[in-house]
Design a protein around this motif. Sequence first.
Motif, short mmCIF file in Angstrom:
data_model
loop_
_atom_site.label_atom_id
_atom_site.label_comp_id
_atom_site.label_asym_id
_atom_site.label_seq_id
_atom_site.Cartn_x
_atom_site.Cartn_y
_atom_site.Cartn_z
N PRO A 277 0.79 -1.24 0.00
CA PRO A 277 0.00 0.00 0.00
C PRO A 277 0.82 1.28 0.00
N ASP A 278 2.07 1.22 0.43
CA ASP A 278 2.90 2.43 0.43
C ASP A 278 3.66 2.63 -0.87
N GLY A 279 3.45 1.75 -1.85
CA GLY A 279 4.09 1.90 -3.15
C GLY A 279 5.31 1.04 -3.38
N ARG A 280 5.81 0.37 -2.34
CA ARG A 280 6.90 -0.58 -2.58
C ARG A 280 6.38 -1.71 -3.47
N ALA A 281 7.21 -2.12 -4.43
CA ALA A 281 6.71 -3.09 -5.40
C ALA A 281 7.84 -3.87 -6.03
N VAL A 282 7.50 -5.04 -6.55
CA VAL A 282 8.46 -5.86 -7.28
C VAL A 282 7.82 -6.34 -8.59
N GLY A 283 8.67 -6.52 -9.58
CA GLY A 283 8.24 -7.09 -10.85
C GLY A 283 9.23 -8.16 -11.27
N VAL A 284 8.72 -9.27 -11.76
CA VAL A 284 9.57 -10.41 -12.13
C VAL A 284 9.16 -10.91 -13.51
N LYS A 285 10.15 -11.19 -14.32
CA LYS A 285 9.94 -11.88 -15.60
C LYS A 285 10.95 -13.00 -15.71
N ILE A 286 10.46 -14.24 -15.81
CA ILE A 286 11.33 -15.40 -16.01
C ILE A 286 11.48 -15.61 -17.52
N ALA A 287 12.72 -15.61 -17.99
CA ALA A 287 12.98 -15.54 -19.42
C ALA A 287 12.36 -16.70 -20.21
N ASP A 288 12.46 -17.92 -19.66
CA ASP A 288 11.96 -19.07 -20.41
C ASP A 288 10.48 -19.34 -20.14
N GLY A 289 9.85 -18.46 -19.38
CA GLY A 289 8.42 -18.61 -19.10
C GLY A 289 8.08 -19.67 -18.08
N ALA A 290 9.09 -20.20 -17.38
CA ALA A 290 8.85 -21.30 -16.44
C ALA A 290 8.10 -20.80 -15.21
N ASP A 291 6.92 -21.34 -14.99
CA ASP A 291 6.11 -20.92 -13.85
C ASP A 291 6.74 -21.35 -12.53
N ARG A 292 7.50 -22.43 -12.54
CA ARG A 292 8.05 -22.94 -11.28
C ARG A 292 9.06 -21.99 -10.65
N ALA A 293 9.67 -21.13 -11.45
CA ALA A 293 10.66 -20.19 -10.92
C ALA A 293 10.04 -18.86 -10.49
N ARG A 294 8.82 -18.61 -10.91
CA ARG A 294 8.19 -17.31 -10.69
C ARG A 294 8.08 -16.94 -9.21
N MET A 295 7.52 -17.82 -8.39
CA MET A 295 7.26 -17.46 -7.00
C MET A 295 8.52 -17.44 -6.13
N PRO A 296 9.46 -18.40 -6.26
CA PRO A 296 10.69 -18.29 -5.47
C PRO A 296 11.46 -17.00 -5.74
N VAL A 297 11.50 -16.56 -6.99
CA VAL A 297 12.19 -15.31 -7.30
C VAL A 297 11.41 -14.12 -6.73
N THR A 298 10.10 -14.17 -6.82
CA THR A 298 9.27 -13.10 -6.26
C THR A 298 9.46 -12.98 -4.75
N ALA A 299 9.49 -14.11 -4.07
CA ALA A 299 9.66 -14.09 -2.61
C ALA A 299 11.00 -13.46 -2.24
N ALA A 300 12.05 -13.81 -2.95
CA ALA A 300 13.36 -13.22 -2.67
C ALA A 300 13.38 -11.73 -2.95
N ALA A 301 12.71 -11.31 -4.03
CA ALA A 301 12.65 -9.89 -4.35
C ALA A 301 11.86 -9.13 -3.29
N LEU A 302 10.76 -9.71 -2.81
CA LEU A 302 9.96 -9.05 -1.78
C LEU A 302 10.73 -8.87 -0.48
N LEU A 303 11.70 -9.73 -0.25
CA LEU A 303 12.52 -9.58 0.96
C LEU A 303 13.25 -8.24 0.93
N ARG A 304 13.58 -7.76 -0.26
CA ARG A 304 14.25 -6.46 -0.39
C ARG A 304 13.31 -5.30 -0.09
#
Length: 370
Positions: free
Chosen positions: A277-304
């Motif tokens: 709600p305060d505007g902090r945000a993350v965006g992720v694009k997995i190059a090969d389109g693999a759905d299995r990598a999407r959430m682990p990368v997002t979780a790590a990015a959200l830690l930042r």
Amino acid sequence: MNHTLTPDDHAPAAPPAVRVPAHVPLAHVVRGGVVEGVHHGSVVVLAADGTVEFAAGDIEAAFYPRSALKPVQAVALLRAGLLPPDEEALALTAASHSGEERHLATARRILEAAGLTEDDLRNVPDLPYDPAVRDAWLRAGRGPSRLAQNCSGKHAAMVMTARARGWSLENYLDPGHPLQWSVARAVEDLTGQGIARVTVDGCGAPLFSVSLHGLTRAVARIAAGAPEGHEGRVAAAMRDHPELVSGTTRDVARLMRAVPGLLAKDGFEGVQVAALPDGRAVGVKIADGADRARMPVTAAALLRCGLDPALLAPFARTPVIGGGREVGSLRAAGALAVESAALAAVIEGDGPDAAPRDRAQGGPEADPAA
């Protein structure tokens, strides 16, 4: 070709460059202590003031957001005159739903409120997205339908808007239709950039190419929107009804339930956005389109973004199975290796200096290349 949107005096900002994105390694698939696979991609983390807090890969190249654009499209429809019957219907407008009965019922409610039926939709007929729901659907002898297709909420809202404005229904998916002009203007406004290309999404709707940075900026603006505004309404509806935005068993719904105030939306080809709600945000694009990598990368990015690792730990890894047991995992790595290690410590109940687990037991293993 380059897309020039405006038949009037609206002047979009420069569109992102169309090029081969310079993606970087973001996730490792580790089996038995060996990196078996590497998923490349790009990731951006925005601070509350909109500045780039962290970036890896190519966040400025043109790409297709796929269904991660739906929150923006929902705002566009409200601006164009959409009057959803309730907030559940507004949540479904931004949904890539699983085809559960609640999703179909809500889409019907949108259509009925506009005096329309499934026959007025022009999305591609399909089976329900969720495997269990799809299997039950087929056992009941049912075939593909426009209502079961995962974008039916968006399409129902589109025809409702067109009906309210007196626009034609038969060609509402034409990029030159007034409805789609309205969507394109909102995409440019919220992303802060012009549209590089226009093509057709899987459901048949126009799909606008922006950058990962632009998409993330747009979702951040929606998440931080004033409650009485169009952006704030979309954000509140999605937060209040995450299972309508995705499905009962989907990771996006679980993530929104786990992190208070989080707005999240996934898209095909490995796209994920999430914003607070305060505007902090993350965006992720997995190059090969693999759905299995999407959430682990997002979780790590959200830690930042400063979130509690305990909230993100359930989303930080995907087990790798061998012989019916866990022999490794897929976790964020490369540019997000530090964040991945911090989340791994929470998952495994170990401190940063703890000894690795006994590999003979086939438990989760530390990434040797992190």
